[in-house]
Design a protein around this motif. Sequence first.
Motif, PDB file in Angstrom:
ATOM      1  N   ALA A   7      32.303  20.259 -24.892  1.00 34.18           N
ATOM      2  CA  ALA A   7      30.963  19.970 -24.367  1.00 34.18           C
ATOM      3  C   ALA A   7      29.926  19.963 -25.494  1.00 34.18           C
ATOM      4  N   LEU A   8      29.612  18.776 -25.957  1.00 32.97           N
ATOM      5  CA  LEU A   8      28.583  18.615 -26.987  1.00 32.97           C
ATOM      6  C   LEU A   8      27.954  17.236 -26.830  1.00 32.97           C
ATOM      7  N   SER A   9      26.640  17.181 -26.942  1.00 32.40           N
ATOM      8  CA  SER A   9      25.969  15.884 -26.981  1.00 32.40           C
ATOM      9  C   SER A   9      24.849  15.988 -28.002  1.00 32.40           C
ATOM     10  N   ALA A  10      24.300  14.835 -28.333  1.00 37.25           N
ATOM     11  CA  ALA A  10      23.226  14.826 -29.336  1.00 37.25           C
ATOM     12  C   ALA A  10      22.219  13.731 -29.018  1.00 37.25           C
ATOM     13  N   VAL A  11      20.960  14.048 -29.289  1.00 33.44           N
ATOM     14  CA  VAL A  11      19.919  13.016 -29.310  1.00 33.44           C
ATOM     15  C   VAL A  11      19.626  12.807 -30.786  1.00 33.44           C
ATOM     16  N   VAL A  12      19.659  11.559 -31.212  1.00 30.56           N
ATOM     17  CA  VAL A  12      19.342  11.288 -32.609  1.00 30.56           C
ATOM     18  C   VAL A  12      18.319  10.168 -32.653  1.00 30.56           C
ATOM     19  N   GLY A  13      17.580  10.082 -33.759  1.00 37.77           N
ATOM     20  CA  GLY A  13      16.631   8.972 -33.814  1.00 37.77           C
ATOM     21  C   GLY A  13      15.728   9.012 -35.015  1.00 37.77           C
ATOM     22  N   LYS A  14      14.752   8.103 -34.933  1.00 36.73           N
ATOM     23  CA  LYS A  14      13.797   7.991 -36.035  1.00 36.73           C
ATOM     24  C   LYS A  14      12.995   9.282 -36.120  1.00 36.73           C
ATOM     25  N   ARG A  15      12.739   9.689 -37.336  1.00 33.97           N
ATOM     26  CA  ARG A  15      12.056  10.974 -37.550  1.00 33.97           C
ATOM     27  C   ARG A  15      10.718  11.036 -36.811  1.00 33.97           C
ATOM     28  N   GLU A  16       9.981   9.937 -36.928  1.00 32.90           N
ATOM     29  CA  GLU A  16       8.649   9.877 -36.322  1.00 32.90           C
ATOM     30  C   GLU A  16       8.708  10.169 -34.804  1.00 32.90           C
ATOM     31  N   VAL A  17       9.727   9.645 -34.145  1.00 34.79           N
ATOM     32  CA  VAL A  17       9.855   9.824 -32.691  1.00 34.79           C
ATOM     33  C   VAL A  17      10.405  11.220 -32.393  1.00 34.79           C
ATOM     34  N   MET A  18      11.407  11.628 -33.154  1.00 34.91           N
ATOM     35  CA  MET A  18      12.042  12.936 -32.932  1.00 34.91           C
ATOM     36  C   MET A  18      11.086  14.099 -33.222  1.00 34.91           C
ATOM     37  N   GLU A  19      10.081  13.843 -34.050  1.00 33.64           N
ATOM     38  CA  GLU A  19       9.097  14.903 -34.351  1.00 33.64           C
ATOM     39  C   GLU A  19       8.372  15.378 -33.080  1.00 33.64           C
ATOM     40  N   SER A  20       8.497  14.607 -32.001  1.00 32.37           N
ATOM     41  CA  SER A  20       7.876  15.015 -30.731  1.00 32.37           C
ATOM     42  C   SER A  20       8.390  16.377 -30.264  1.00 32.37           C
ATOM     43  N   VAL A  21       9.618  16.765 -30.684  1.00 34.14           N
ATOM     44  CA  VAL A  21      10.142  18.072 -30.253  1.00 34.14           C
ATOM     45  C   VAL A  21       9.951  19.140 -31.338  1.00 34.14           C
ATOM     46  N   HIS A  22       9.237  18.789 -32.398  1.00 25.44           N
ATOM     47  CA  HIS A  22       8.984  19.783 -33.449  1.00 25.44           C
ATOM     48  C   HIS A  22       8.236  20.961 -32.827  1.00 25.44           C
ATOM     49  N   PRO A  23       8.747  22.184 -33.012  1.00 23.17           N
ATOM     50  CA  PRO A  23       8.137  23.333 -32.330  1.00 23.17           C
ATOM     51  C   PRO A  23       6.652  23.527 -32.661  1.00 23.17           C
ATOM     52  N   LYS A  24       6.197  23.064 -33.832  1.00 22.75           N
ATOM     53  CA  LYS A  24       4.780  23.246 -34.172  1.00 22.75           C
ATOM     54  C   LYS A  24       3.973  21.976 -34.009  1.00 22.75           C
ATOM     55  N   ARG A  25       4.575  20.846 -34.473  1.00 24.19           N
ATOM     56  CA  ARG A  25       3.799  19.603 -34.492  1.00 24.19           C
ATOM     57  C   ARG A  25       3.970  18.761 -33.235  1.00 24.19           C
ATOM     58  N   GLY A  26       5.048  19.022 -32.467  1.00 21.00           N
ATOM     59  CA  GLY A  26       5.332  18.180 -31.305  1.00 21.00           C
ATOM     60  C   GLY A  26       4.831  18.782 -30.013  1.00 21.00           C
ATOM     61  N   LYS A  27       4.934  17.990 -28.927  1.00 25.00           N
ATOM     62  CA  LYS A  27       4.444  18.471 -27.640  1.00 25.00           C
ATOM     63  C   LYS A  27       5.547  18.515 -26.592  1.00 25.00           C
ATOM     64  N   VAL A  28       6.772  18.085 -26.977  1.00 20.51           N
ATOM     65  CA  VAL A  28       7.843  17.958 -25.982  1.00 20.51           C
ATOM     66  C   VAL A  28       8.773  19.171 -26.071  1.00 20.51           C
ATOM     67  N   ALA A  29       9.036  19.785 -24.916  1.00 20.25           N
ATOM     68  CA  ALA A  29       9.900  20.973 -24.881  1.00 20.25           C
ATOM     69  C   ALA A  29      11.349  20.579 -25.156  1.00 20.25           C
ATOM     70  N   TYR A  30      12.077  21.483 -25.800  1.00 23.30           N
ATOM     71  CA  TYR A  30      13.506  21.214 -26.042  1.00 23.30           C
ATOM     72  C   TYR A  30      14.189  22.564 -26.186  1.00 23.30           C
ATOM     73  N   ALA A  31      15.077  22.898 -25.259  1.00 22.42           N
ATOM     74  CA  ALA A  31      15.718  24.214 -25.318  1.00 22.42           C
ATOM     75  C   ALA A  31      17.082  24.165 -24.647  1.00 22.42           C
ATOM     76  N   GLY A  32      17.855  25.207 -24.830  1.00 25.71           N
ATOM     77  CA  GLY A  32      19.161  25.294 -24.180  1.00 25.71           C
ATOM     78  C   GLY A  32      19.964  26.439 -24.760  1.00 25.71           C
ATOM     79  N   THR A  33      20.366  27.365 -23.925  1.00 24.99           N
ATOM     80  CA  THR A  33      21.115  28.547 -24.372  1.00 24.99           C
ATOM     81  C   THR A  33      22.363  28.162 -25.154  1.00 24.99           C
ATOM     82  N   TYR A  34      23.044  27.116 -24.696  1.00 25.88           N
ATOM     83  CA  TYR A  34      24.328  26.762 -25.331  1.00 25.88           C
ATOM     84  C   TYR A  34      24.190  25.661 -26.378  1.00 25.88           C
ATOM     85  N   ASN A  35      22.952  25.240 -26.662  1.00 21.49           N
ATOM     86  CA  ASN A  35      22.777  24.190 -27.673  1.00 21.49           C
ATOM     87  C   ASN A  35      23.313  24.656 -29.018  1.00 21.49           C
ATOM     88  N   SER A  36      24.003  23.771 -29.687  1.00 24.89           N
ATOM     89  CA  SER A  36      24.643  24.018 -30.990  1.00 24.89           C
ATOM     90  C   SER A  36      25.521  25.263 -30.978  1.00 24.89           C
TER      91      SER A  36
END
Length: 441
Positions: free
Chosen positions: A281-310
Amino acid sequence: MVSGRFSRSMMLFEEANRYVAGGVHSNFRYREPHPIYFSRARGSRIWDVDGNEYIDCVINMGACILGHGYPKVVDAVKDALDYGLTVGLEPDIGVEVSKQLSRMIPSAESVRFSNTGTEAVMHAIHIARGFTGRYKIAKLEGGYNGWYDYVLVSSHPSIDKAGPPDEPVPIPESAGLARGVAENVVIIPFNNIEATERIISNHRDELAAIIVEPVMFNSGCILPREGYLEFLRKITREHGIVLIFDEVITGFRSAPGGAQEYFGVTPDLSVFGKAIANGFALSAVVGKREVMESVHPKRGKVAYAGTYNSNYISLAAARVVLEELRDGKVQKYLHEAGAKLAKMFSEMIEELNIKARIQHFAGKFQVYFTDREVVDYRSALACDSRKYSVFQESMLNSRIYMLPFHTIHHGVTLAHTEHDLESISSAMRRALKEVKDRFAG
Ligand SMILES: Cc1ncc(COP(=O)(O)O)c(C=O)c1O
């Protein structure tokens, strides 16, 4: 289905029904008169609880690319058990596997892990919405991108409700979805540039993302027409829409860098799952840095979490799998295996004079009972499902595991040998003869 051969599966189904709703933990596994329960898998083979052995052409809905129980992956997972699963801190191996992905996948400037394809799709959609400030999502009619509310729409709609082919109506596939799903999901017909252009243009200022499976396996095996993916890239760029490739199945089969490498079209975001860890059980979201920065804990605004992630186990599997997939030899084998099977099948239908075709890509395939090319969901649905049922039943009797749906995909793995391909092909010949006898052509 011959029930004597499945007596333990039948008994287990009765018992399961007392504890498990419908006797299965995924509705796709439900079958009449009962599901088949499996006990073991190895290489290209699976065994059911009655001891029947099959050559597996379902391979956990495409999750296995190297074959079941691939020894190097099993060893890596066993070793990883000594490290612990997750501790609420990032494991070092997460950096290493992200680097591997980044080196392999053209669009992967930045990577985030999750556990299932559906989760990755949810994250990708949140990211696209956060990045664009828009809400609507466009998806393909006949495409399946997991069970998140905003994609569980028009995956396999009934034709009487689905509207005109060039203006499909969004049909929710389940009760209980978020309110407003039908108003906020736009459905596009695969491979139809003219209709897609009109639909996208009509919603251009509201669309956050278009999500597409570059090869539509969830309606069997439908390749993009020349120029279709390029057109999607162009129109999304023009209108500031995030292009998401759902590479949950195409990922790593097409080429080491996925379908985006194979077709030479680079999306903004992509999601990978299934084969990334050979079924762990593993999946990944990958992409352009500019778009992925949306989940940056300081600079982004989009939540991203998961106990079993990585988690360490899945990443240990992925590290080995990606190493095996890096140089393209596995993909070459899969492309060739699919082509061999298709050649044998095409010779058979010519010889037997049957209206059928096999469509294949990267070792995945589907058999359709039609004399026309299948180019989208509607042309897949129009194929003869009664003939397909006879075909599939016969394949099962020859101990080749295929699914009883003609709008779904099958495939082989690195573990399927030349001999397996010949066994599948012989079973196909018997199955086609049965179809011919039963339907007189
Ligand atoms: C193309 C595609 N995307 C997403 C998913 C969802 O993945 P999962 O079942 O791991 O949630 C699937 C599952 O079959 C799929 O085929």
